[in-house]
Design a protein around this motif. Structure first.
Motif, PDB file in Angstrom:
ATOM      1  N   LEU A 141       0.770  -1.096   0.006  1.00 51.35           N
ATOM      2  CA  LEU A 141      -0.189   0.047  -0.006  1.00 51.35           C
ATOM      3  C   LEU A 141       0.923   1.216   0.074  1.00 51.35           C
ATOM      4  N   LEU A 142       2.004   1.298   0.860  1.00 48.21           N
ATOM      5  CA  LEU A 142       2.796   2.456   0.941  1.00 48.21           C
ATOM      6  C   LEU A 142       3.549   2.782  -0.543  1.00 48.21           C
ATOM      7  N   LYS A 143       4.023   1.551  -1.070  1.00 47.59           N
ATOM      8  CA  LYS A 143       4.720   1.787  -2.171  1.00 47.59           C
ATOM      9  C   LYS A 143       3.680   2.340  -3.429  1.00 47.59           C
ATOM     10  N   LEU A 144       2.135   1.825  -3.281  1.00 42.08           N
ATOM     11  CA  LEU A 144       1.332   2.436  -4.417  1.00 42.08           C
ATOM     12  C   LEU A 144       1.293   4.074  -3.827  1.00 42.08           C
ATOM     13  N   LEU A 145       0.907   4.312  -2.558  1.00 40.75           N
ATOM     14  CA  LEU A 145       0.617   5.591  -2.418  1.00 40.75           C
ATOM     15  C   LEU A 145       1.691   6.648  -2.350  1.00 40.75           C
ATOM     16  N   LEU A 146       2.814   6.341  -2.305  1.00 43.03           N
ATOM     17  CA  LEU A 146       3.999   7.189  -1.993  1.00 43.03           C
ATOM     18  C   LEU A 146       4.991   7.146  -3.166  1.00 43.03           C
ATOM     19  N   THR A 147       5.616   7.821  -3.630  1.00 39.11           N
ATOM     20  CA  THR A 147       6.609   7.968  -4.847  1.00 39.11           C
ATOM     21  C   THR A 147       8.066   7.576  -3.961  1.00 39.11           C
ATOM     22  N   PRO A 148       8.981   7.053  -4.766  1.00 41.10           N
ATOM     23  CA  PRO A 148      10.140   6.947  -4.002  1.00 41.10           C
ATOM     24  C   PRO A 148      10.747   8.187  -3.221  1.00 41.10           C
ATOM     25  N   ASP A 149      10.734   9.245  -3.931  1.00 38.45           N
ATOM     26  CA  ASP A 149      11.103  10.469  -3.239  1.00 38.45           C
ATOM     27  C   ASP A 149      10.295  10.747  -2.038  1.00 38.45           C
ATOM     28  N   GLU A 150       8.931  10.378  -1.814  1.00 41.76           N
ATOM     29  CA  GLU A 150       8.284  10.790  -0.572  1.00 41.76           C
ATOM     30  C   GLU A 150       8.658   9.667   0.402  1.00 41.76           C
ATOM     31  N   ARG A 151       8.936   8.392  -0.093  1.00 39.45           N
ATOM     32  CA  ARG A 151       9.206   7.437   1.065  1.00 39.45           C
ATOM     33  C   ARG A 151      10.815   7.736   1.310  1.00 39.45           C
ATOM     34  N   SER A 152      11.565   8.327   0.698  1.00 39.79           N
ATOM     35  CA  SER A 152      12.849   9.063   1.167  1.00 39.79           C
ATOM     36  C   SER A 152      12.696   9.926   2.203  1.00 39.79           C
ATOM     37  N   VAL A 153      11.732  10.785   2.005  1.00 41.07           N
ATOM     38  CA  VAL A 153      11.340  11.841   2.949  1.00 41.07           C
ATOM     39  C   VAL A 153      11.015  11.411   4.238  1.00 41.07           C
ATOM     40  N   LEU A 154      10.016  10.538   4.023  1.00 37.52           N
ATOM     41  CA  LEU A 154       9.645   9.796   5.304  1.00 37.52           C
ATOM     42  C   LEU A 154      10.464   9.016   6.083  1.00 37.52           C
ATOM     43  N   LEU A 155      11.582   8.478   5.338  1.00 33.70           N
ATOM     44  CA  LEU A 155      12.841   7.851   6.032  1.00 33.70           C
ATOM     45  C   LEU A 155      13.298   8.960   6.725  1.00 33.70           C
ATOM     46  N   SER A 156      13.660   9.924   6.196  1.00 29.96           N
ATOM     47  CA  SER A 156      14.366  11.227   6.734  1.00 29.96           C
ATOM     48  C   SER A 156      13.545  11.794   7.940  1.00 29.96           C
ATOM     49  N   ARG A 157      12.261  11.709   7.751  1.00 35.82           N
ATOM     50  CA  ARG A 157      11.422  12.167   8.967  1.00 35.82           C
ATOM     51  C   ARG A 157      11.710  11.343  10.260  1.00 35.82           C
ATOM     52  N   VAL A 158      11.751  10.017   9.955  1.00 32.78           N
ATOM     53  CA  VAL A 158      11.885   9.076  11.092  1.00 32.78           C
ATOM     54  C   VAL A 158      13.469   9.201  11.580  1.00 32.78           C
ATOM     55  N   ASN A 159      14.325   9.212  10.751  1.00 37.54           N
ATOM     56  CA  ASN A 159      15.501   9.576  11.291  1.00 37.54           C
ATOM     57  C   ASN A 159      15.569  11.080  12.160  1.00 37.54           C
ATOM     58  N   ILE A 160      15.121  11.891  11.710  1.00 35.70           N
ATOM     59  CA  ILE A 160      15.144  13.294  12.324  1.00 35.70           C
ATOM     60  C   ILE A 160      14.524  13.022  13.904  1.00 35.70           C
ATOM     61  N   PHE A 161      13.229  12.446  14.036  1.00 33.77           N
ATOM     62  CA  PHE A 161      12.680  12.232  15.159  1.00 33.77           C
ATOM     63  C   PHE A 161      13.554  11.291  16.012  1.00 33.77           C
ATOM     64  N   ASN A 162      14.030  10.319  15.549  1.00 37.25           N
ATOM     65  CA  ASN A 162      15.020   9.568  16.182  1.00 37.25           C
ATOM     66  C   ASN A 162      16.066  10.135  16.896  1.00 37.25           C
ATOM     67  N   GLU A 163      16.742  11.094  16.075  1.00 39.66           N
ATOM     68  CA  GLU A 163      18.073  11.899  16.517  1.00 39.66           C
ATOM     69  C   GLU A 163      17.487  13.043  17.396  1.00 39.66           C
ATOM     70  N   LEU A 164      16.355  13.708  17.209  1.00 38.52           N
ATOM     71  CA  LEU A 164      16.016  14.749  18.312  1.00 38.52           C
ATOM     72  C   LEU A 164      15.586  13.951  19.548  1.00 38.52           C
ATOM     73  N   LEU A 165      14.978  13.035  19.484  1.00 37.49           N
ATOM     74  CA  LEU A 165      14.513  12.351  20.596  1.00 37.49           C
ATOM     75  C   LEU A 165      15.534  11.740  21.580  1.00 37.49           C
ATOM     76  N   ASN A 166      16.724  11.168  20.780  1.00 40.18           N
ATOM     77  CA  ASN A 166      18.037  10.505  21.141  1.00 40.18           C
ATOM     78  C   ASN A 166      18.675  11.848  22.059  1.00 40.18           C
ATOM     79  N   GLY A 167      18.771  12.952  21.550  1.00 41.74           N
ATOM     80  CA  GLY A 167      19.194  14.222  22.042  1.00 41.74           C
ATOM     81  C   GLY A 167      20.791  14.276  22.274  1.00 41.74           C
ATOM     82  N   GLU A 168      21.507  13.268  21.361  1.00 43.80           N
ATOM     83  CA  GLU A 168      23.115  13.308  21.555  1.00 43.80           C
ATOM     84  C   GLU A 168      23.367  14.288  20.619  1.00 43.80           C
ATOM     85  N   ARG A 169      22.793  14.820  19.483  1.00 40.73           N
ATOM     86  CA  ARG A 169      23.329  15.738  18.471  1.00 40.73           C
ATOM     87  C   ARG A 169      22.608  16.871  18.243  1.00 40.73           C
ATOM     88  N   SER A 170      23.423  17.854  18.033  1.00 41.15           N
ATOM     89  CA  SER A 170      22.778  19.393  17.632  1.00 41.15           C
ATOM     90  C   SER A 170      21.905  19.160  16.406  1.00 41.15           C
TER      91      SER A 170
END
Length: 104
Positions: free
Chosen positions: A32-61
């Motif tokens: 479903l997600l491959k149908l709904l999201l373009t490769p670029d949108e999936r990449s942005v979503l992956l970045s967003r997950v990593n952003i939240f992970n890093e922010l919540l981890n709190g070890e990097r500026s």
């Protein structure tokens, strides 16, 4: 002659969530997600997950997260601002979920 209403069938965010839940119950969320999201949108979503992970981890500026992920500082700031709209219980839940998934 019957006329078709000039409104879309899906107009609420909850309908999208329900569709995702249904697909997940059939173990078809990937399809479903491959149908709904373009490769670029999936990449942005992956970045967003990593952003939240890093922010919540709190070890990097934010600048270091930006460099690590190859996104602009403004993108990191938007993620940070979104987290500010949620209570500590939600942030803790997300942090735990991300920790568990990254450990797999």
């Amino acid at each position: 002659m019957t006329s078709t209403p000039e409104t879309p069938d899906f107009t609420e965010w909850q309908q999208v969530i329900d569709i995702l839940r249904h697909a997940a119950s059939e173990q078809k969320e990937d399809v479903l997600l491959k149908l709904l999201l373009t490769p670029d949108e999936r990449s942005v979503l992956l970045s967003r997950v990593n952003i939240f992970n890093e922010l919540l981890n709190g070890e990097r500026s934010q600048r270091k997260i930006s460099e690590l992920l190859g996104v602009g500082v403004a993108t990191i700031t938007r993620g940070s601002n979104e987290l500010k709209h949620h209570d500590e219980a939600t942030k803790n839940w997300l942090a735990q979920l991300l920790r568990e998934e990254s450990a797999k």
